[in-house]
Design a protein around this motif. Structure first.
Motif, short mmCIF file in Angstrom:
data_model
loop_
_atom_site.label_atom_id
_atom_site.label_comp_id
_atom_site.label_asym_id
_atom_site.label_seq_id
_atom_site.Cartn_x
_atom_site.Cartn_y
_atom_site.Cartn_z
N GLY A 284 0.85 -1.15 -0.09
CA GLY A 284 0.17 0.16 0.07
C GLY A 284 0.95 1.21 0.04
N ARG A 285 2.11 1.30 0.30
CA ARG A 285 2.98 2.22 0.45
C ARG A 285 3.67 2.63 -0.67
NH1 ARG A 285 2.80 7.28 0.60
NH2 ARG A 285 3.96 8.32 2.04
N CYS A 293 -3.46 8.88 -3.15
CA CYS A 293 -4.00 9.63 -1.93
C CYS A 293 -4.56 8.62 -0.83
CB CYS A 293 -5.37 10.13 -2.59
SG CYS A 293 -6.36 9.26 -3.43
N VAL A 294 -4.52 7.37 -1.39
CA VAL A 294 -4.88 6.46 -0.11
C VAL A 294 -3.87 5.50 -0.03
CG1 VAL A 294 -7.37 6.53 -0.78
CG2 VAL A 294 -6.03 4.73 -1.95
N ALA A 295 -2.39 6.04 -0.24
CA ALA A 295 -1.47 5.11 0.09
C ALA A 295 -1.52 4.90 1.80
CB ALA A 295 -0.23 5.68 -0.25
N GLY A 414 -9.90 12.32 5.62
CA GLY A 414 -10.57 11.07 5.85
C GLY A 414 -10.82 10.07 4.57
N LEU A 415 -9.85 9.83 4.05
CA LEU A 415 -10.24 9.24 2.84
C LEU A 415 -10.23 7.48 3.03
CD1 LEU A 415 -10.59 9.93 -0.19
CD2 LEU A 415 -8.08 10.10 -0.61
N ASN A 416 -9.38 6.92 3.21
CA ASN A 416 -9.21 5.45 3.55
C ASN A 416 -8.85 5.24 4.88
OD1 ASN A 416 -10.50 5.03 0.88
ND2 ASN A 416 -9.51 3.38 0.48
N ALA A 417 -8.85 4.13 5.22
CA ALA A 417 -8.54 3.75 6.71
C ALA A 417 -8.20 2.09 6.50
CB ALA A 417 -9.16 4.13 7.82
N GLY A 443 -6.97 -5.61 5.41
CA GLY A 443 -6.47 -5.20 4.17
C GLY A 443 -5.87 -3.97 4.04
N GLY A 444 -4.91 -3.36 3.16
CA GLY A 444 -4.45 -2.09 3.35
C GLY A 444 -5.25 -0.92 2.74
N ASN A 445 -4.89 0.30 3.07
CA ASN A 445 -5.60 1.25 2.49
C ASN A 445 -5.78 1.65 1.09
OD1 ASN A 445 -3.68 1.78 4.73
ND2 ASN A 445 -5.09 3.26 5.30
N ALA A 446 -4.73 1.15 0.30
CA ALA A 446 -5.13 1.42 -1.23
C ALA A 446 -5.75 0.51 -1.82
CB ALA A 446 -3.44 1.35 -1.72
#
Length: 489
Positions: A284-285, A293-295, A414-417, A443-446
């Motif tokens: 995710g990074r 944006c959601v990394a 506050g996009l994804n978490a 699961g990851g943010n992306a």
């Protein structure tokens, strides 16, 4: 800006069905940031160019809205088929001009085709309602019929990080709903969107219905978003620029759909599977070289698992391979520009100055940043509101899930978490408390399913974008009432 007369390839923008140079004659060089080589040039569009597109779009909207839905859908599906047929070519261009790995670029082109196809199919289910009005006293003889109609002329302003996928989300939805759209692509990597526009025109979209004006945001984007001749503007990018676009649109009471910045929280609880969490944190990074944006940006780990998580993450970060994005062996390619890399370099140094501890990487070579691992606490800016757009892992220890949620919600974004836990009840409670558009469990943010209502809380944007939602946002409801047609008993 350059006035180079012998570019490798001279691409043009599309206005009123014609390929055009800029009214000024000036061009923008598009470079492969791996070696700095010029891939080609695109016109540095002017306000006059943007206005010409807006004027042509009025007729384009009328033509396209009068086209039956089944024909519009067939054209979009034909375009999707051509995108798939040219997958390798489009992926290579995208990887070269954007810097993301060829694997990431190929995934984006696959997603682009799928989104166009999805909007085409969803447009055939864009139904209205028949509403008997006997639910209201005195109207029992009336019948109301609703239909969904296009907004008219739209403007789509695209970011550099996912130019093809977000082109599909904006252009695919606008066209599926019967609108005309003028696209302002990113100046750093516009070539893929030029090729996609040509594919759609060849598939049957009229030239005045879909237009693309290349150039700089403060010239082309500003003129388009300020226009009183548009019905809506859809933008993905930074919150700072989004605020300007919203103000521009607001002056003319124009709808603005904004998908903006994020500084997403990634929470690891004491009962989490650490190996899975590390896998998702890394994926995710480094996806799109961390320019997402959601990394995965703010990694919070409970203290009982912190050392184990950090040890495993450090080993993974140290092993990441940086280099030519076209090589299948590369994990992280160059950022979109040298300036972007300089910003990330500065942010790392500022974080260290605020008390962060740099464990791995963080050095810059041109547009490259070696993947960095930082230990931080809540006194460091990146723990709340400062977003780093690059391959930088920021990890902080927390005492509990409650503390992690408090830190997550302290951000203006506050996009994804993401929450990693074996306790489903705990996961659901956390998901309800975290102020974000999507909360991913284990699961990851992306993470962005095509049909999801993608968008954020607070300063992460306005509206929602996704196959199951955008057509509602890109249309308006008209009610036709048949008065006195129902005989009273």
């Amino acid at each position: 800006m350059s006035t180079q007369t012998e570019p490798l390839v001279r691409y043009r923008m599309s206005i009123a069905g014609q390929d055009r140079d800029s009214a000024s004659g000036e061009v923008i060089e598009v470079r492969n940031m791996f070696d700095g080589a010029v891939i080609g040039t695109v016109p540095a569009g002017t306000a006059d160019d943007a206005q010409a597109a807006l004027e042509a779009a009025q007729a384009g909207a009328e033509i396209w809205s009068a086209t039956p839905a089944f024909r519009r859908a067939a054209i979009l599906k034909a375009a999707a088929a051509q995108i798939r047929a040219r997958r390798d070519e489009l992926s290579a261009v995208l990887s070269a001009e954007n810097g993301k790995t060829i694997a990431n670029a190929s995934m984006e082109i696959d997603t682009t085709a799928r989104i166009f196809e999805g909007f085409a199919e969803e447009s055939l289910r864009l139904f209205g309602q028949t509403v008997p009005l006997d639910i209201q006293e005195g109207l029992q003889s009336d019948l109301m019929i609703t239909v969904r109609e296009p907004l008219g002329v739209m403007v789509g302003i695209l970011p550099f990080n996912f130019p093809a996928e977000l082109y599909a989300h904006k252009v695919g939805a606008a066209l599926a709903a019967g609108n005309a759209i003028v696209v302002k692509p990113p100046e750093d990597d516009p070539i893929t969107t030029i090729l996609l526009t040509d594919i759609l025109h060849r598939a049957g979209v009229p030239g005045a219905t879909l237009q693309l004006v290349t150039g700089y945001g403060d010239v082309v984007g500003d003129h388009l978003s300020k226009s009183p001749d548009i019905a809506a503007v859809t933008f993905t990018g930074s919150t700072e620029v989004g605020a300007v676009i919203a103000a521009n649109a607001g002056r003319n009471v124009v709808r603005a759909f904004l998908e903006l910045s994020g500084n997403d929280a990634f929470i690891v609880c004491d009962d989490a599977n650490i190996d899975d969490a590390v896998d998702h944190a890394v994926a995710g990074r480094i996806y799109a070289n961390g320019q997402v944006c959601v990394a995965t940006k703010r990694i919070m780990v409970v203290r009982s698992r912190y050392d184990d998580f950090l040890t495993k993450l450090r080993a993974r970060v140290e092993a990441l391979r940086v280099g030519d994005q076209t090589s299948e062996n590369t994990d992280v390619g160059p950022l979109i520009s040298v300036d972007a890399a300089r910003v990330v370099e500065r942010q790392i140094k500022e974080a260290v100055g605020q008390g962060a501890r740099l464990l791995v990487g963080g050095t810059r070579d041109g547009a490259f940043i070696t993947p960095a691992l930082l230990e931080i606490d809540t006194s460091v800016g990146i723990a709340t509101d400062e977003e780093i757009f690059g391959p930088v892992f920021s990890v902080l220890a927390v005492d509990s899930l409650d503390e992690a949620i408090e830190i997550a919600n302290a951000s203006q974004f506050g996009l994804n978490a993401a929450v990693f836990t074996a306790d489903l009840n705990q996961a659901i409670r956390a998901g309800r408390r975290i102020k974000a558009g999507i909360v991913s469990v284990n699961g990851g943010n992306a993470y962005r399913p095509d049909v999801a209502a993608f968008g954020g809380y607070k300063k992460s944007g306005l509206g929602r974008e996704g196959i199951a939602y955008t057509l509602d946002e890109f249309t308006q409801v008209k009610s036709i009432v048949l008065r006195g047609v129902i005989a009273e008993a």
